[in-house]
Design an enzyme around this catalytic site. Structure first.
Site, mmCIF file in Angstrom:
data_model
loop_
_atom_site.group_PDB
_atom_site.id
_atom_site.type_symbol
_atom_site.label_atom_id
_atom_site.label_comp_id
_atom_site.label_asym_id
_atom_site.label_seq_id
_atom_site.Cartn_x
_atom_site.Cartn_y
_atom_site.Cartn_z
ATOM 1 N N GLU A 1 -14.504 11.787 -9.080
ATOM 2 C CA GLU A 1 -13.145 12.065 -9.574
ATOM 3 C C GLU A 1 -12.550 13.267 -8.854
ATOM 4 O OE1 GLU A 1 -10.879 10.029 -10.827
ATOM 5 O OE2 GLU A 1 -12.177 9.698 -12.562
ATOM 6 N N ASP B 1 -10.961 11.753 -3.917
ATOM 7 C CA ASP B 1 -10.351 10.820 -2.941
ATOM 8 C C ASP B 1 -9.513 11.578 -1.908
ATOM 9 O OD1 ASP B 1 -8.530 11.396 -4.971
ATOM 10 O OD2 ASP B 1 -7.700 9.362 -5.077
ATOM 11 N N ASP C 1 -6.760 3.584 -6.350
ATOM 12 C CA ASP C 1 -6.227 2.681 -7.377
ATOM 13 C C ASP C 1 -5.850 1.329 -6.777
ATOM 14 O OD1 ASP C 1 -6.467 5.022 -8.721
ATOM 15 O OD2 ASP C 1 -4.320 5.301 -9.110
ATOM 16 N N SER D 1 11.149 -7.696 -16.916
ATOM 17 C CA SER D 1 9.946 -7.039 -17.425
ATOM 18 C C SER D 1 9.815 -7.293 -18.915
ATOM 19 C CB SER D 1 10.012 -5.533 -17.164
ATOM 20 O OG SER D 1 9.095 -4.882 -18.005
ATOM 21 N N GLY E 1 0.073 4.620 -18.427
ATOM 22 C CA GLY E 1 -0.103 6.065 -18.494
ATOM 23 C C GLY E 1 -1.416 6.457 -19.140
ATOM 24 N N ALA E 2 -2.412 5.589 -19.089
ATOM 25 C CA ALA E 2 -3.697 5.848 -19.742
ATOM 26 C C ALA E 2 -4.809 6.098 -18.732
ATOM 27 C CB ALA E 2 -4.066 4.679 -20.657
ATOM 28 N N GLY E 3 -4.437 6.333 -17.479
ATOM 29 C CA GLY E 3 -5.445 6.618 -16.462
ATOM 30 C C GLY E 3 -6.157 5.371 -15.972
ATOM 31 N N LEU E 4 -5.597 4.189 -16.255
ATOM 32 C CA LEU E 4 -6.238 2.934 -15.829
ATOM 33 C C LEU E 4 -5.424 2.245 -14.748
ATOM 34 C CD1 LEU E 4 -7.237 1.742 -19.399
ATOM 35 C CD2 LEU E 4 -8.679 2.911 -17.723
ATOM 36 N N SER F 1 -2.090 1.329 -14.346
ATOM 37 C CA SER F 1 -1.140 0.232 -14.561
ATOM 38 C C SER F 1 -0.177 0.145 -13.381
ATOM 39 C CB SER F 1 -0.375 0.436 -15.872
ATOM 40 O OG SER F 1 0.472 1.561 -15.808
HETATM 41 P P1 ADP Z 1 -0.968 4.720 -14.830
HETATM 42 O O1 ADP Z 1 -2.099 5.708 -14.948
HETATM 43 O O2 ADP Z 1 -1.006 3.731 -15.938
HETATM 44 O O3 ADP Z 1 -0.882 4.110 -13.474
HETATM 45 P P2 ADP Z 1 1.549 5.821 -14.044
HETATM 46 O O4 ADP Z 1 2.388 6.898 -14.625
HETATM 47 O O5 ADP Z 1 1.042 5.992 -12.659
HETATM 48 O O6 ADP Z 1 0.372 5.556 -15.069
HETATM 49 O O7 ADP Z 1 2.364 4.454 -14.037
HETATM 50 C C1 ADP Z 1 3.056 4.011 -15.204
HETATM 51 C C2 ADP Z 1 4.378 3.423 -14.761
HETATM 52 O O8 ADP Z 1 4.167 2.199 -14.022
HETATM 53 C C3 ADP Z 1 5.249 3.010 -15.940
HETATM 54 O O9 ADP Z 1 6.012 4.098 -16.425
HETATM 55 C C4 ADP Z 1 6.128 1.923 -15.324
HETATM 56 O O10 ADP Z 1 7.192 2.490 -14.585
HETATM 57 C C5 ADP Z 1 5.162 1.241 -14.359
HETATM 58 N N1 ADP Z 1 4.509 0.152 -15.090
HETATM 59 C C6 ADP Z 1 3.233 0.096 -15.484
HETATM 60 N N2 ADP Z 1 2.986 -1.026 -16.199
HETATM 61 C C7 ADP Z 1 4.145 -1.700 -16.262
HETATM 62 C C8 ADP Z 1 4.557 -2.925 -16.867
HETATM 63 N N3 ADP Z 1 3.701 -3.653 -17.578
HETATM 64 N N4 ADP Z 1 5.841 -3.319 -16.711
HETATM 65 C C9 ADP Z 1 6.701 -2.569 -16.007
HETATM 66 N N5 ADP Z 1 6.379 -1.411 -15.419
HETATM 67 C C10 ADP Z 1 5.125 -0.956 -15.543
HETATM 68 MG MG MG Z 2 -0.650 5.227 -11.667
#
Ligand code: ADP
Ligand code: MG
Length: 396
Positions: free
Chosen positions: A39, A42, A184, A73, A134-137, A139
């Site tokens: 962690e 990278d 990621d 969305s 926004g959970a560190g996974l 998205s």
């Molecule tokens: P994470 O750790 O989950 O990657 P980030 O802050 O880097 O957190 O990214 C989250 C952002 O990515 C959201 O605020 C949104 O803009 C976009 N995002 C993630 N998932 C979705 C989704 N299911 N639909 C639309 N946008 C998404």
């Molecule tokens: Mg991210």
């Protein structure tokens, strides 16, 4: 193909038909990721050990008959946006209104494709995800990788997965404006079922590792979003650069903290400001831990691997200072439960999730006890789930 969320796909397909009057051509899936070890290394040329997870973003899509791409969305209240290749550089829609925040991720991928002279077929798309945001996974990478897969498919391309990961990273870096490492996007695209990935962030060479079959990966989302950490993240990066600069006085050949041995750091740590020395201490030890971890996995020593995860958490908490009370509590409870081999915060920190290695036979009890004890102490309902290591992005 990994276990897919059939319910979500059906919802997207129905919505797509309703909106566009025909079924989608295909559905793309791209998973989130969890990093088990390595962690904050990278961007220091170190090694990371992520796995793609079962949770993923799904995009139902078809080529659009005109020049305009239309995206909907489901997770942002059915919000819709449009763009064309002309509107992309200014981050605006076809009607000149600004793209919404969530739209920057897919639009960024289209923009990067065009920057590289790759085809971007205008698209009709409806998408949703079961990766917590926004959970560190990651998205965000899963959204990028899902749209990359869709355009890659429509364009009839055959790009190597790592090249696709680099395009997605470029979208996040240059279009969205979030400066992160390649882990990621790499994990979302290159994931392999039932395997951990090990990536050398300097050479970008990667390999697959086995987790023993009697062990489960468990993720616990603290429900503290990590979204406010950008400045602290950038500060950590700067501190690592500073460490390299100062250590180069005595070690002129080093290019990054990857090149500094534990002995060398011990010898020269006195020449660094205290905080800079602490950050370097974490990075050098963490890179060492990832080397040890590989040996543990190759010899089936899951307990040894778990011990390294525990040490990683302590280092992120005490030396790198990127934990928070809720993450520490979640890890502390986990480490006290039977069957837990290792627990630590995962991702950049300051909130988000923990990753836990737990014996299969005790995994269900672990989930229940962790949720209950965390709720009793914080009043927060954590989401705790088991995930297999999943396949990377693809058409389902
Ligand atoms: P994470 O750790 O989950 O990657 P980030 O802050 O880097 O957190 O990214 C989250 C952002 O990515 C959201 O605020 C949104 O803009 C976009 N995002 C993630 N998932 C979705 C989704 N299911 N639909 C639309 N946008 C998404
Ligand atoms: Mg991210």
């Amino acid at each position: 193909m990994a276990e897919i969320n059939k319910f979500l796909i059906e919802r997207l397909t129905n919505r797509f038909k309703q909106k566009f009057d025909h079924p989608p051509l295909a559905v793309a899936r791209a998973p989130g990721r969890v990093n088990l070890l390595g962690e904050h290394v990278d961007y220091n040329d170190g090694f990371v050990m992520p796995a793609a997870i079962q949770r993923a973003t799904y995009v139902a899509f078809s080529p659009s008959p005109g020049w305009v791409s239309t995206l909907r969305s489901e997770d942002f209240a059915g919000e819709e946006l449009t763009f064309t290749r002309e509107s992309l550089p200014a981050k605006i829609q076809d009607d000149a209104s600004p793209l919404p925040g969530w739209g920057l991720y897919p639009a960024g991928v289209a923009w990067v494709f065009l920057q590289h002279g790759l085809p971007v077929i205008p698209i009709q798309a409806v998408f949703a995800s079961d990766v917590p945001r926004g959970a560190g996974l990651s998205s965000s990478a899963s959204v990028e990788a899902a749209f990359c897969t869709a355009w890659h498919h429509l364009g009839g391309l055959n790009l190597p997965l790592m090249e696709q990961a680099a395009l997605c990273l470029e979208a996040e870096d240059r279009y969205v404006g979030v400066h992160c490492g390649i882990m990621d996007q790499f994990a979302s695209l290159c994931g392999v079922e039932n395997r951990l990935l090990q990536l050398d962030c300097r050479s970008l060479e990667w390999s697959l590792l086995h987790l023993p079959e009697d062990i489960s990966i468990l993720i616990a989302d603290t429900r503290i979003p990590h979204s406010l950490n950008t400045s602290a993240y950038n500060q950590r990066r700067q501190e690592c650069e500073k460490a390299v600069q100062l250590l180069q006085v005595n070690l002129p050949s080093i290019r990054s903290l990857r090149d500094v041995s534990r002995d060398e750091l011990e010898q020269y740590a006195g020449s660094l400001p205290i905080a800079v020395g602490m950050r370097a201490g974490h990075v050098v030890e963490e890179i060492h831990r990832t080397r040890e971890a590989k040996i543990c996995l190759e010899s089936g020593n899951a307990a040894g691997f778990g011990g390294l995860m525990n040490a990683c958490h302590a280092s992120l908490r005490d030396l790198y200072e990127v934990s928070c009370p809720e993450l520490d509590l979640m890890v502390e409870i986990a480490q006290s439960l039977p069957g837990c081999l290792g627990a630590r915060l995962t991702g950049a920190g300051f909130g988000g999730s923990t990753v836990n290695l737990v014996k299969n036979s005790q995994a269900e009890d672990f989930v229940n006890h962790l949720k209950t004890a965390y709720y009793q102490k914080t009043g927060l309902s954590a989401e705790v789930f088991i995930t297999p290591a999943s396949a990377g992005a693809g058409i389902v």
